[in-house]
Design a protein around this motif. Structure first.
Motif, PDB file in Angstrom:
ATOM      1  N   ASN A  27       0.831  -1.195   0.000  1.00  0.00           N
ATOM      2  CA  ASN A  27       0.000   0.000   0.000  1.00  0.00           C
ATOM      3  C   ASN A  27       0.869   1.249   0.000  1.00  0.00           C
ATOM      4  OD1 ASN A  27      -2.511  -1.387   0.127  1.00  0.00           O
ATOM      5  ND2 ASN A  27      -2.200  -1.713   2.318  1.00  0.00           N
TER       6      ASN A  27
ATOM      7  N   GLU B 250       2.167   5.001   0.039  1.00  0.00           N
ATOM      8  CA  GLU B 250       1.664   6.176   0.746  1.00  0.00           C
ATOM      9  C   GLU B 250       1.489   7.339  -0.231  1.00  0.00           C
ATOM     10  OE1 GLU B 250       0.777   6.940   3.820  1.00  0.00           O
ATOM     11  OE2 GLU B 250       1.508   5.288   5.071  1.00  0.00           O
TER      12      GLU B 250
ATOM     13  N   ARG C  19      -1.209  11.208   5.373  1.00  0.00           N
ATOM     14  CA  ARG C  19      -0.236  11.460   6.444  1.00  0.00           C
ATOM     15  C   ARG C  19       1.009  12.186   5.939  1.00  0.00           C
ATOM     16  NH1 ARG C  19       2.307   7.538   8.854  1.00  0.00           N
ATOM     17  NH2 ARG C  19       2.324   6.124   7.070  1.00  0.00           N
TER      18      ARG C  19
ATOM     19  N   ALA D 291       6.068   5.308  -1.903  1.00  0.00           N
ATOM     20  CA  ALA D 291       5.147   6.439  -1.900  1.00  0.00           C
ATOM     21  C   ALA D 291       4.974   6.971  -3.318  1.00  0.00           C
ATOM     22  CB  ALA D 291       5.675   7.546  -0.983  1.00  0.00           C
TER      23      ALA D 291
ATOM     24  N   CYS E 214      -6.604   7.772  -1.140  1.00  0.00           N
ATOM     25  CA  CYS E 214      -6.119   6.949  -0.016  1.00  0.00           C
ATOM     26  C   CYS E 214      -6.920   5.649   0.093  1.00  0.00           C
ATOM     27  CB  CYS E 214      -6.205   7.740   1.282  1.00  0.00           C
ATOM     28  SG  CYS E 214      -4.975   9.045   1.455  1.00  0.00           S
TER      29      CYS E 214
END
Length: 222
Positions: A4, A6, A34, A193, A217
């Motif tokens: 996953n 970011e 985040r 990311a 997200c």
């Protein structure tokens, strides 16, 4: 690196920070993202420092992406990142002096990889050249890499996937991720990311800025 990736929300459009970046962050600080950042131009340094301070107080991981190519401009951007106290410096062309500066001040350094030019940036070079370049930089101690995959002159999806698989370090896929098809490709490549900036300002993932952040997200978390 992980299943996953970011999302790094970049408060930028056309490779430049938007003038109302702090206002947008304040409106979206409770979103699911985040990781937050922006570029080294054109906000005044004091405004940048103020915004990063607010981000940190909200518990965000912070990024400055420096779109520069000469030694002097790259070093100036890195010094700006130090002054701002960001967590990660993205961009610049790799140099020992920038790596040493980041190490001295506790910043993670993720330079561009490949032949990068222009603004908005264009990426050129072969996969093999990029892998060789990355491995040499890793031996010197960089944290990871800023790969402008969708600015590539060739098969971007293939490049992204092959580079991430070949390099045992965090990779950020940056630039022009502006559709769910590309999000699917990002998920398949599985970098550490990825950045989205301009696509949020153009409403590519919904209507409001916060709605789009949460939609992305949720999508990559599936």
């Amino acid at each position: 690196m992980n299943t996953n990736p970011e999302l790094i929300v970049m408060l930028t459009h056309n490779d430049r920070t938007v003038s109302n970046a702090q206002e947008i962050f304040e409106a979206c600080k409770n979103s699911k993202a985040r990781f937050w950042g922006f570029k080294e131009e054109p906000l005044p340094l004091e405004d940048m420092k103020r915004l990063y301070s607010v981000m940190k107080k909200c518990g965000k991981m912070t990024f400055l992406e420096v779109v520069a190519y000469t030694d002097a401009e790259c070093l100036a951007g890195a010094e700006m990142a130090v002054e701002c106290g960001v967590d990660v410096l993205l961009g610049t062309m790799y140099s020992d002096s920038i790596r040493e500066l980041c190490e001295a001040h506790g910043l993670k350094y993720m330079p561009f990889i490949g032949k990068v030019s222009g603004r908005p940036s264009v990426l050129e070079g072969s996969l093999e050249e990029m892998i060789d370049e990355a491995r040499r930089a890793l031996e010197k101690g960089v944290y990871g890499f800023d790969l402008l995959g969708y600015r590539y002159a060739g098969d971007a999806a293939a490049l992204n996937k092959a580079f991430v698989q070949a390099i045992d370090a965090p990779v950020c896929l940056a630039g022009s991720i502006n559709s769910y098809q590309r999000l699917d490709e990002v998920k398949e490549a599985s970098p550490w990311a990825f950045t989205i900036g301009g696509a949020f300002f153009e409403g590519k993932f919904g209507t409001s800025f916060e709605e789009q952040i949460n939609a992305v997200c949720d999508y990559v978390a599936r």
